[in-house]
Motif scaffolding. Structure first.
Motif, PDB file in Angstrom:
ATOM      1  N   VAL A 144      -7.801   0.419  16.400  1.00  0.00           N
ATOM      2  CA  VAL A 144      -7.961  -0.917  15.838  1.00  0.00           C
ATOM      3  C   VAL A 144      -6.592  -1.554  15.635  1.00  0.00           C
ATOM      4  O   VAL A 144      -5.679  -0.926  15.085  1.00  0.00           O
TER       5      VAL A 144
ATOM      6  N   ARG B   8     -10.451  -4.758  18.172  1.00  0.00           N
ATOM      7  CA  ARG B   8     -10.680  -3.393  18.630  1.00  0.00           C
ATOM      8  C   ARG B   8     -10.018  -3.211  19.999  1.00  0.00           C
ATOM      9  O   ARG B   8      -9.893  -4.162  20.777  1.00  0.00           O
TER      10      ARG B   8
ATOM     11  N   ARG C 117      -4.427  -4.239  13.677  1.00  0.00           N
ATOM     12  CA  ARG C 117      -4.499  -4.819  12.345  1.00  0.00           C
ATOM     13  C   ARG C 117      -3.398  -5.847  12.128  1.00  0.00           C
ATOM     14  O   ARG C 117      -2.412  -5.890  12.868  1.00  0.00           O
TER      15      ARG C 117
ATOM     16  N   PRO D 186      -8.206  -5.468   9.610  1.00  0.00           N
ATOM     17  CA  PRO D 186      -8.568  -5.228  11.016  1.00  0.00           C
ATOM     18  C   PRO D 186      -8.850  -6.546  11.741  1.00  0.00           C
ATOM     19  O   PRO D 186      -9.571  -7.401  11.225  1.00  0.00           O
TER      20      PRO D 186
END
Length: 294
Positions: free
Chosen positions: A33, A45, A35, A42
């Protein structure tokens, strides 16, 4: 909130844009993930990331509710911001036909951090890229790296000693054996830093260190490591004007170097070689990879 470098502050808080191909994550293919570097929320992905060839990390989808859009100050583009802290990320574009979702989030690497998705136990990576003092000092300072051992790979046990290796005819390469925790730092992240901390286009030489013992090489410890190293090298080659000569080899017996070569920089940082070669390299990479350093 995180302690930010000068570049990270300019990007996240002053809406600056980093130079293309100057940041991280362009070649990272690890599962995980991405961030916000400022607040750790987050944002994306890894399966939404793709190579747009533009010089900035690109994503064709965000985590629901994670990214806020607003018209840019120039009135022509759409700015994207962290939905949690309003940190500037970059811009979003549509209609370029680059992926099935037809969307590109063009994000400054300085606005991002990365958390791997892994439940695996400790693993080992083995890299050679010049003097092992340099590599050892750098990788020792990474969060998620538990131990770094300097040593030799590629030759016979009887010749695995510093005098023989320095002559350049032992068949050995100076390497570091890195023990790391994949749930904290992925193998792909180690590769990213490895390619960035030396010249992968230089054959048998790194700076003033010349000889086959200083060859750029990755000794893959598994088929998965071999595949990931090859993929990252190939992707980097697409954007490099010179051939990458880094060899990717199967695992070879590792021989630990003598005791006086272990933890060398930490014990001799004021020595001339360390002062003019290793210290500036660590400082430069610490600015670029600030969130990975202890």
């Amino acid at each position: 909130m995180a302690q930010l470098t000068e570049l990270e502050q300019r990007v996240l808080r002053e809406k600056a844009t980093e130079h293309p191909f100057s940041g991280r994550f362009l070649y990272l293919q690890s599962d995980g993930v991405y961030r916000c570097r400022n607040c750790a929320a987050p944002l994306y992905r890894s399966d939404a990331k793709f190579d747009a060839g533009c010089g900035w990390p690109s994503f064709d989808d965000e985590i629901a509710g994670a990214v806020r859009r607003q018209v840019d100050a120039d009135g022509r583009r759409t700015e994207i911001l962290c939905g949690n802290c309003n940190g500037h990320l970059g811009h979003v574009f549509a209609g370029e036909q680059l992926t099935a979702r037809n969307t590109r989030h063009c994000v400054n690497a300085a606005a991002l951090a990365f958390t791997p998705n892994s439940t695996e136990g400790q693993q080992v990576a083995v890299f050679g890229g010049g003097c092992f003092w340099c590599l050892e000092a750098l990788f020792q300072r990474l969060i998620g790296v538990d131990k770094v051992v300097s040593g030799y790979c590629g030759g016979e046990a009887s010749k695995a000693n510093y005098p023989a290796v320095c002559r350049g005819d032992s068949g050995h390469i100076e390497v570091v054996q890195i023990h790391f925790t994949p749930s904290v730092i992925s193998y792909g992240q180690l590769l990213e830093l490895f390619f960035d901390c030396h010249d992968p286009c230089s054959w048998d030489q790194q700076g003033a260190d010349k000889g086959s013992q200083y060859r750029s090489v990755i000794f893959a410890q598994s088929e998965a490591q071999h595949a990931e190293a090859l993929a990252q090298k190939q992707q980097r080659q697409q954007h490099s004007p010179q051939p990458l000569v880094t060899q990717i080899s199967a695992a070879q017996p590792f021989y630990s170097a003598e005791a006086d070569h272990q933890n060398y920089y930490n014990q001799h940082s004021s020595q001339a070689y360390c002062d003019w070669n290793i210290t500036p390299k660590i400082a430069k990479l610490q600015q670029k990879y600030a969130d990975r350093f202890k």
